[in-house]
Design an enzyme around this catalytic site. Sequence first.
Site, PDB file in Angstrom:
ATOM      1  N   GLU A 123       1.241  -1.302   0.007  1.00  0.00           N
ATOM      2  CA  GLU A 123       0.024   0.021  -0.182  1.00  0.00           C
ATOM      3  C   GLU A 123       1.061   1.321  -0.157  1.00  0.00           C
ATOM      4  O   GLU A 123       1.613   1.629   0.875  1.00  0.00           O
ATOM      5  CB  GLU A 123      -0.905  -0.115   1.383  1.00  0.00           C
ATOM      6  N   GLU A 217     -12.520   3.209   2.599  1.00  0.00           N
ATOM      7  CA  GLU A 217     -12.609   2.942   3.811  1.00  0.00           C
ATOM      8  C   GLU A 217     -11.987   4.321   4.118  1.00  0.00           C
ATOM      9  O   GLU A 217     -12.002   5.357   3.224  1.00  0.00           O
ATOM     10  CB  GLU A 217     -10.182   2.819   3.803  1.00  0.00           C
TER      11      GLU A 217
HETATM   12 MN    MN Z   1      -5.707   2.843   2.642  1.00  0.00          MN
END
Ligand code: MN
Length: 263
Positions: A123, A217
């Site tokens: 990420e 998210e």
């Molecule tokens: Mn994230």
Amino acid sequence: MTTDTQPNPIGVHALVWAGDTGPSSIAFAVGKTKATGFDLLEISLHDSANLDVAATRDALKAAGLGVACSRGLAFDADVSSEDPAVVERGEKLLHDSLAATRALGGTHFTGEAQPYGMTLGLEICNRYETNVVNTARDALVLADDIGEDNVLIHLDTYHMNIEEDDFVRPVHEVGDRLGYVHVGENHRGYLGSGHLDFASFFHALADVDYRGPVTFESFSSAVVMRGLSNDLAIWRNLWSDGEDLARHARAFIADHLHTSRTR
Ligand code: MN
């Protein structure tokens, strides 16, 4: 809401529902994820000490939900540290997290994943959360250095907004090495309430024919996990009703996936 002809599983981060992963919080998160129409629940393993892996696996299976796991490493477990003890702590956390992800029935995490047939997602986070990799281009260099087929890139619109030139070029550059996507607003609140250009981003996903998970998210001080909240600077209350937020996000993502493929 549109009919889902698109191939992407749509996920929701468990922090929309609860700050910890103890038994009652997992039961609540699984139930709400199912009720709001998602395909997948992303569980952050920051609270893995309280996570009942077997019970969670059973609950996910009974609900017909997929799972993905994520984990950030704090300074005391930074695998890029020059202190061997700190690196060792980080490695152990990653190995333990990988084992937990696998035991939950997941196929996406980070660590030495290949022996288990799993995917490692790198990420890309912004400069205020890490100094290792901040852009898609940096991540591709790191993935090349690692040189394993199961290392894929994880893009997050919240971080892209801070570090990338736009929402299209990074997606095109990553191409078929894109393995996971987080969709979040510039302030991590309701999708569409901020200024991010989601039409461009979803069109770019369609351009590269991305078929992996797209996970919503969002964080609010309404759902708090001490430690993680501090690491991610979650001070503001951007929403209070996680279910309303999640229903809206599910529809928003489904609509954008649908319309991006109708051209
Ligand atoms: Mn994230």
